[in-house]
Design an enzyme around this catalytic site. Structure first.
Site, PDB file in Angstrom:
ATOM      1  CB  SER A 272      -0.908   0.002   1.241  1.00  0.00           C
ATOM      2  OG  SER A 272      -1.470   1.271   1.468  1.00  0.00           O
ATOM      3  NE  ARG A 312     -17.341  -5.802 -47.212  1.00  0.00           N
ATOM      4  CZ  ARG A 312     -16.564  -4.881 -47.819  1.00  0.00           C
ATOM      5  NH1 ARG A 312     -16.649  -4.687 -49.112  1.00  0.00           N
ATOM      6  NH2 ARG A 312     -15.732  -4.176 -47.099  1.00  0.00           N
TER       7      ARG A 312
END
Length: 399
Positions: A272, A312
């Site tokens: 930490s 497409r």
């Protein structure tokens, strides 16, 4: 790689721009050989085109600049390849008969194959680590918990075996997808008309194309049938879900008030910025983060699949790319982190058993009589053995 994607270095080179360009070049280089196999191109020309494509000095800046103008990266790539071709005749033959979607879809399939192979290997490593845990802790009694509360006694071996079962399921999903990865080959609107104009058999060309790339030729082009992409996404999301289960259990069991499991100690990991006593389960936290993100990425692929139009698609196809890339990188990272997490996991069997005995009144409430939690485990050991046997069978199948 972003500082906001911790661990992404584990997926470096799998799905980034460099990998994408390499895959697109592999596709463009394979196509002339496919045409030659179908009788649409001279073999010497095919070899010359292969060399020209593979010899192009990659210019990512040029491709990135041209991608917005074209709407995809294939058009600027083809332009650059033609500019660099040895002569005008060969330049005209580069990419002839294909369309941009053929190249990009197939390139993404090649990238997915590389990534899925990596993920499969990491799942295999995880499976063997879990099998070792399940074997060692087969009879280690611990408190079973349902809906966050004490339930009945279980064993840590059974918990590890359940993790293993899910990992094997996820690996099966990955292998199923790997066996069926398809080439995309349809030309401008899925008819391969330009190939047919040469007098060659377009189906034969598509088959030769697939063979050259080590892919499967589906019955027809899948420009607007996006099942191959959603299958890849589903397998990746399955991996993230199962690794998330393992990570979630580890995070809970490593809480200091439980302290039955810990991640392996690695210098510099889990600290930490302000609290020197902390040893955070960082790998578990990051894998849980991947499990939170994967479903939305898979959902984007399914959303795109449902919004394709015409021969497409417009926009839907384009929205797949960042989601698929992120899901590939995320899953490769999570699978690698999980392999490391399970290999180094520390189990406090004494703490598990002590807690189970202290809570025996609650854990044995279903039975209705007091006693030793170790005497109320049902088929736990048999279930562990069943999963371990499944892993052995899977290993034999791979040999």
């Amino acid at each position: 790689m972003s500082l906001l994607s911790p661990g992404a270095h584990r997926a470096a080179g799998l799905a980034d721009d460099t990998a994408l360009v390499a895959a697109m070049l592999a596709v463009e280089a394979a196509w002339p050989h496919a045409l030659a196999a179908a009788g649409a191109l001279d073999a010497a020309d095919a070899l010359a085109l292969d060399r020209a494509v593979r010899g192009w000095p990659v210019d990512l800046d040029r491709l990135r600049a041209g991608t917005e103008a074209a709407g995809n990266p294939v058009a600027p790539l083809v332009g650059a390849l033609r500019d660099a071709a040895p002569d005008d005749r060969l330049a005209r033959l580069i990419h002839r008969g294909l369309t941009s979607q053929d190249v990009l879809d197939t390139a993404l399939v090649l990238i997915a194959r590389n990534t899925l192979n990596r993920v499969r290997d990491d799942l295999g490593a995880t499976a063997h680590a879990l099998a070792a845990l399940a074997g060692r802790q087969r009879d280690t009694v611990m408190a079973g918990r349902t809906l966050t509360q004490y339930a009945v006694p279980v064993t840590f071996g059974l918990k590890a075996a359940r993790w293993l079962s899910g990992v094997l399921d996820a690996r099966d999903d990955v292998e199923h997808v790997l066996r069926a990865l398809p080439v995309q080959c349809g030309g401008a609107a899925g008819t391969l008309a330009l190939v047919a104009e040469t007098g060659a058999d377009p189906v034969a060309a598509a088959q030769a194309f697939a063979d050259r790339l080590g892919l499967v030729r589906p019955g027809l082009p899948w420009h607007t049938t996006r099942t191959p992409v959603t299958r890849i996404g589903a397998a990746l999301a399955s991996v993230c879900a199962m690794t998330g289960v393992i990570a979630s259990d580890v995070a809970v069991l490593s809480r200091p008030e439980i302290a039955e499991v810990r991640e392996g100690a690695v210098p510099g990991r889990g600290g930490s910025s302000t609290m020197p006593h902390k040893r955070n389960p960082v790998l578990a936290v990051l894998v849980r983060g991947a499990a939170h993100q994967a479903p939305q990425l898979e959902a984007q692929l399914r959303l795109a699949a449902g919004l394709t139009v015409d021969e497409r698609p417009d926009g839907a196809w384009h929205s797949e790319w960042p989601a698929l890339r992120r899901l590939l990188e995320l899953t490769a990272t999570a699978a690698s982190q999980t392999a490391e997490l399970t290999a180094g996991m520390e189990v406090d069997a004494e703490a598990m058993t002590a807690r189970a005995r202290a809570a025996s009144g609650l854990l044995l409430a279903e039975r209705g009589t007091p006693g030793d939690p170790a005497d109320y485990l049902g088929a736990s050991g048999a279930f562990v053995d069943t999963v371990l046997a499944r892993l052995r069978r899977a290993g034999a199948d791979h040999d």
